[in-house]
Write a protein that holds these residues in place. Structure first.
Motif, PDB file in Angstrom:
ATOM      1  N   ASP A  16       0.845  -1.201   0.000  1.00 51.44           N
ATOM      2  CA  ASP A  16       0.000   0.000   0.000  1.00 51.44           C
ATOM      3  C   ASP A  16       0.878   1.249   0.000  1.00 51.44           C
ATOM      4  O   ASP A  16       0.468   2.305   0.472  1.00 51.44           O
ATOM      5  CB  ASP A  16      -0.949  -0.005   1.204  1.00 51.44           C
ATOM      6  CG  ASP A  16      -0.221   0.009   2.538  1.00 51.44           C
ATOM      7  OD1 ASP A  16       1.018  -0.146   2.561  1.00 51.44           O
ATOM      8  OD2 ASP A  16      -0.893   0.182   3.573  1.00 51.44           O
ATOM      9  N   PHE A  17       2.095   1.144  -0.552  1.00 49.09           N
ATOM     10  CA  PHE A  17       3.066   2.242  -0.479  1.00 49.09           C
ATOM     11  C   PHE A  17       2.811   3.343  -1.490  1.00 49.09           C
ATOM     12  O   PHE A  17       3.385   4.416  -1.396  1.00 49.09           O
ATOM     13  CB  PHE A  17       4.492   1.716  -0.686  1.00 49.09           C
ATOM     14  CG  PHE A  17       4.974   0.791   0.393  1.00 49.09           C
ATOM     15  CD1 PHE A  17       4.390   0.792   1.651  1.00 49.09           C
ATOM     16  CD2 PHE A  17       6.023  -0.092   0.157  1.00 49.09           C
ATOM     17  CE1 PHE A  17       4.839  -0.058   2.655  1.00 49.09           C
ATOM     18  CE2 PHE A  17       6.480  -0.947   1.150  1.00 49.09           C
ATOM     19  CZ  PHE A  17       5.885  -0.927   2.399  1.00 49.09           C
ATOM     20  N   ILE A  47      -2.828  -0.536  -3.202  1.00 51.68           N
ATOM     21  CA  ILE A  47      -3.787  -1.055  -2.226  1.00 51.68           C
ATOM     22  C   ILE A  47      -4.164   0.117  -1.306  1.00 51.68           C
ATOM     23  O   ILE A  47      -3.311   0.919  -0.948  1.00 51.68           O
ATOM     24  CB  ILE A  47      -3.133  -2.205  -1.418  1.00 51.68           C
ATOM     25  CG1 ILE A  47      -2.690  -3.339  -2.350  1.00 51.68           C
ATOM     26  CG2 ILE A  47      -4.073  -2.708  -0.306  1.00 51.68           C
ATOM     27  CD1 ILE A  47      -3.781  -3.936  -3.201  1.00 51.68           C
ATOM     28  N   ASP A  48      -5.463   0.222  -0.961  1.00 48.74           N
ATOM     29  CA  ASP A  48      -5.860   1.300  -0.053  1.00 48.74           C
ATOM     30  C   ASP A  48      -5.032   1.210   1.228  1.00 48.74           C
ATOM     31  O   ASP A  48      -4.848   0.115   1.774  1.00 48.74           O
ATOM     32  CB  ASP A  48      -7.359   1.201   0.275  1.00 48.74           C
ATOM     33  CG  ASP A  48      -8.222   1.484  -0.948  1.00 48.74           C
ATOM     34  OD1 ASP A  48      -7.761   2.220  -1.854  1.00 48.74           O
ATOM     35  OD2 ASP A  48      -9.358   0.973  -1.014  1.00 48.74           O
ATOM     36  N   LYS A  49      -4.550   2.351   1.684  1.00 50.67           N
ATOM     37  CA  LYS A  49      -3.644   2.391   2.833  1.00 50.67           C
ATOM     38  C   LYS A  49      -4.187   1.560   3.991  1.00 50.67           C
ATOM     39  O   LYS A  49      -5.332   1.746   4.400  1.00 50.67           O
ATOM     40  CB  LYS A  49      -3.476   3.837   3.330  1.00 50.67           C
ATOM     41  CG  LYS A  49      -2.902   4.804   2.302  1.00 50.67           C
ATOM     42  CD  LYS A  49      -1.407   4.620   2.072  1.00 50.67           C
ATOM     43  CE  LYS A  49      -0.857   5.640   1.078  1.00 50.67           C
ATOM     44  NZ  LYS A  49       0.161   5.078   0.188  1.00 50.67           N
ATOM     45  N   GLN A  50      -3.402   0.690   4.517  1.00 46.50           N
ATOM     46  CA  GLN A  50      -3.680  -0.128   5.712  1.00 46.50           C
ATOM     47  C   GLN A  50      -4.832  -1.123   5.497  1.00 46.50           C
ATOM     48  O   GLN A  50      -5.275  -1.751   6.455  1.00 46.50           O
ATOM     49  CB  GLN A  50      -4.029   0.772   6.930  1.00 46.50           C
ATOM     50  CG  GLN A  50      -3.264   2.069   7.003  1.00 46.50           C
ATOM     51  CD  GLN A  50      -1.909   1.940   7.687  1.00 46.50           C
ATOM     52  OE1 GLN A  50      -1.462   0.838   7.953  1.00 46.50           O
ATOM     53  NE2 GLN A  50      -1.257   3.043   7.961  1.00 46.50           N
TER      54      GLN A  50
ATOM     55  N   THR B  19      -4.253   0.309 -11.425  1.00 48.25           N
ATOM     56  CA  THR B  19      -3.221  -0.365 -10.632  1.00 48.25           C
ATOM     57  C   THR B  19      -3.720  -0.750  -9.238  1.00 48.25           C
ATOM     58  O   THR B  19      -2.933  -1.062  -8.365  1.00 48.25           O
ATOM     59  CB  THR B  19      -1.995   0.564 -10.493  1.00 48.25           C
ATOM     60  OG1 THR B  19      -2.447   1.835 -10.011  1.00 48.25           O
ATOM     61  CG2 THR B  19      -1.297   0.752 -11.813  1.00 48.25           C
ATOM     62  N   LYS B  20      -5.040  -0.738  -9.048  1.00 47.53           N
ATOM     63  CA  LYS B  20      -5.591  -1.109  -7.739  1.00 47.53           C
ATOM     64  C   LYS B  20      -6.192  -2.513  -7.733  1.00 47.53           C
ATOM     65  O   LYS B  20      -6.742  -2.944  -6.732  1.00 47.53           O
ATOM     66  CB  LYS B  20      -6.678  -0.109  -7.314  1.00 47.53           C
ATOM     67  CG  LYS B  20      -6.166   1.297  -7.054  1.00 47.53           C
ATOM     68  CD  LYS B  20      -7.290   2.247  -6.675  1.00 47.53           C
ATOM     69  CE  LYS B  20      -7.731   2.087  -5.248  1.00 47.53           C
ATOM     70  NZ  LYS B  20      -6.842   2.706  -4.266  1.00 47.53           N
TER      71      LYS B  20
ATOM     72  N   GLY C 186       3.344   9.287   1.151  1.00 50.73           N
ATOM     73  CA  GLY C 186       1.996   8.891   0.766  1.00 50.73           C
ATOM     74  C   GLY C 186       1.090   8.517   1.932  1.00 50.73           C
ATOM     75  O   GLY C 186      -0.139   8.500   1.796  1.00 50.73           O
ATOM     76  N   PHE C 187       1.695   8.208   3.067  1.00 51.71           N
ATOM     77  CA  PHE C 187       0.915   7.907   4.271  1.00 51.71           C
ATOM     78  C   PHE C 187       0.596   9.182   5.060  1.00 51.71           C
ATOM     79  O   PHE C 187      -0.095   9.127   6.066  1.00 51.71           O
ATOM     80  CB  PHE C 187       1.672   6.933   5.179  1.00 51.71           C
ATOM     81  CG  PHE C 187       1.813   5.559   4.603  1.00 51.71           C
ATOM     82  CD1 PHE C 187       0.864   4.587   4.871  1.00 51.71           C
ATOM     83  CD2 PHE C 187       2.876   5.234   3.776  1.00 51.71           C
ATOM     84  CE1 PHE C 187       0.982   3.309   4.333  1.00 51.71           C
ATOM     85  CE2 PHE C 187       3.004   3.970   3.229  1.00 51.71           C
ATOM     86  CZ  PHE C 187       2.049   3.004   3.499  1.00 51.71           C
ATOM     87  N   GLN C 251      -1.768   4.848  11.783  1.00 52.64           N
ATOM     88  CA  GLN C 251      -2.832   4.482  10.831  1.00 52.64           C
ATOM     89  C   GLN C 251      -3.659   5.659  10.335  1.00 52.64           C
ATOM     90  O   GLN C 251      -4.823   5.496   9.956  1.00 52.64           O
ATOM     91  CB  GLN C 251      -3.744   3.387  11.413  1.00 52.64           C
ATOM     92  CG  GLN C 251      -2.961   2.103  11.702  1.00 52.64           C
ATOM     93  CD  GLN C 251      -3.831   0.999  12.250  1.00 52.64           C
ATOM     94  OE1 GLN C 251      -4.974   0.821  11.826  1.00 52.64           O
ATOM     95  NE2 GLN C 251      -3.302   0.247  13.189  1.00 52.64           N
TER      96      GLN C 251
END
Lengths: 275, 275, 275
Positions: A16-17, A47-50, B19-20, C186-187, C251
């Motif tokens: 998810d980077f 991927i959606d974060k977390q 890309t998801k 990105g986080f 998170q």
């Protein structure tokens, strides 16, 4: 004459980077440092974060198509820096490396889990291990060593108390089939965990009209083999490329139209109007 | 002494899958399953959904730079599940695999089309063919077999009634050159199908001021060799890296400023103020 | 018995080209045309348009992990078409190719710069050189030739007046440490240029509470080794995977919450409440 058949070892990366940072590239650098002959494949970094479930689903849709012995590294890791374990999962066909939060297990269970090992052997990690980036410092090197022939048992001891995600179960009663939305894909197709077998059990056939209930709303949607039976803009239900029942709109976005997201419950029954 | 010259077979992938999801990776898995020695290159997976023209343009800007015998698979496929054909196009330099909707043809015509084959030989497809994902089940394996030496004629019989996209033609009358916007790139540069030759025909030279009409609006924009002749924030016309006349703003987004999108008509003439 | 150890030459690509155009792929085509045995790695193509500092930071976080002799090509190039030079930087471990605007230098200085060469030898460029796309016509082929063994001195003469970006310096006075925000990832993690050594110098230890000032606002934020010491949703300061002091929310997105962006000044001191 010498005929040389090249067989490259494939290593798939999922995270998810995102793609605006150097994190994915740092993992690739670590892998190539161990062997520049590995072929690295990006599964997805968006991927959606977390979102461990999103990662698990995408991995499960891609992994079955890869050659035997492919190693997958998956880093969606909200628990990094806690006591969550790092694991190697030996499936019947592939190896999976990542955090013990269930992300690896949907794909691994699909092919059959043989063994799960906790990653403990420092020999296969980077010298310095950061508190926040085990993808680079532990999972990438472990995967690269596995790809170059290290046995999974070398990585750590076998464990049996690994984490498996629970998913909404499909239930059938009173001629209604209810299941969960596993994933909404980039086209807005709504992928459920209902299978063709579930539908057949209730006598539903291609060409039938279905009552599809999501939240309070019921829609009449026809069930077809393929988009070709509909006009652009028209709803349909179909069995998608992942083998599951999907709701879609021909050349448009069904999830936007129905305001559906992952985890929603969907209930299907055969409409009386069906031929 | 044995000197080993490695020559890897290149296979380029283009799609609107984003890309998801696991769709692109599933195609790569299918390809590596056939040969792990193929080098897969992502051309783009962020083609606007179902936008065949966008895909055709991006392919045409990239393909000419690839080695001979590169195989390109392009899957922007709004017609999947209808009777649209799958084809292999043999160009003078490269092979192209995808749906028969014109996406392959801008690139292929540029280098010269030799033969077009309809994909019919089941031997080169996956065993199970889904109704919705021919990229994975037909185009990817066909391309992998072509990349490993299968002759295009093996894939199916030659056809002559393949689909070609029509593009706005450049017209010159009353000293006005009108053409179409082929593409707006990520920098907001507006790429037209007008060439340097078209401009020269009307006596337009670098350094001239142009009247540029889009919709009802006319802008005076200077025509330069390069960004270096302008200040940041300043408009210019130039011949871009694709060989076409482009409108741009130095370090900013011309398409946003002029509210232009693909398919718009643009009309150019030499302004009297020109030196 | 012949044992064949494959050692592939790695070539990393970084740009602000995005993924909706054919620009990145055109560069890859040019590279493979020179040698199809090179392994190309995407570092990132989603650098903010024209943002040389963003590119420099991402390169610097990834490059140290790559094998010796990796060649990096970096094209964030607002000055294309002006008199800015193209350069090859020979670091102690890697080679860097790109415009002389500082993008290469954060990574190169980190490992130690040996020599900088101006790219002038036409032999290593494409025949036709566009005015707007030196990434494809100059930097990509130069990098490919370097990756296949060409000496950097062959590319052009050594220069000493190359451009280096200046970054906010860390200053410590009156028990306050002030530095700059290098990057927001990105986080939403806020990465500063303050190091653990800077913090130690002021007696700050893990477990302390910090006063963190950004613009006019002061926040009390605890300094921990790792996310595991906090609950989801809680702020913390930590030493991130790049070795710098970061502000984060477990998170969640710290940069959104604090309205911080790259270049902002951040001032830290030890709060009296610290244990």
């Amino acid at each position: 004459m010498i005929v040389l058949i090249m067989k490259n070892q494939i290593l798939g990366l999922l995270s998810d980077f995102g793609t605006k940072d150097g994190y994915v590239a740092a993992m690739k650098g670590v892998i190539y440092e161990i062997s520049s002959a590995i072929t690295i494949v990006d599964i997805s970094h968006d991927i959606d974060k977390q979102d461990v479930r999103h990662g698990a689903f995408v991995l499960a849709t891609a992994a079955p198509f890869f050659p035997d012995e492919t190693v997958f590294v998956c880093v969606v890791d909200p628990g990094v820096g806690t006591i969550r374990k790092g694991i190697v999962v030996e499936g019947k066909e592939h190896l999976y490396v990542g955090p013990d939060n269930g992300i690896l297990m949907l794909a691994a269970e699909h092919e059959g889990i043989q063994h799960v090992y906790e990653i403990t052997n420092r020999k296969y990690m980077r010298h310095e291990i950061s508190a926040t980036f085990h993808g680079r410092d532990i999972f990438a090197p472990v995967a690269a060593y596995l790809a170059t022939g290290t046995c999974p048992e070398e990585i750590g001891k076998e464990i049996f108390d690994y984490i498996v995600l629970s998913w909404t179960k499909v239930e059938i009663k009173n001629k209604k089939i209810s299941g969960g939305v596993l994933h909404v894909d980039g086209f807005g197709n709504i992928i459920t965990n209902i299978t063709l077998d579930d539908l057949k059990q209730e006598g539903i056939e291609f060409g039938d009209v279905l009552n599809v209930q999501i939240k309070e709303q019921v829609n009449k949607i026809a069930f077809y083999e393929t988009y070709g039976k509909t006009q652009p803009g028209e709803f349909l239900g179909l069995i998608g490329s992942t083998g599951f029942f999907e709701l879609a709109i021909n050349q448009s976005n069904a999830a936007h139209k129905l305001d559906v997201s992952t985890g929603d419950i969907i209930t299907i029954s055969r409409n009386m109007l069906s031929p």
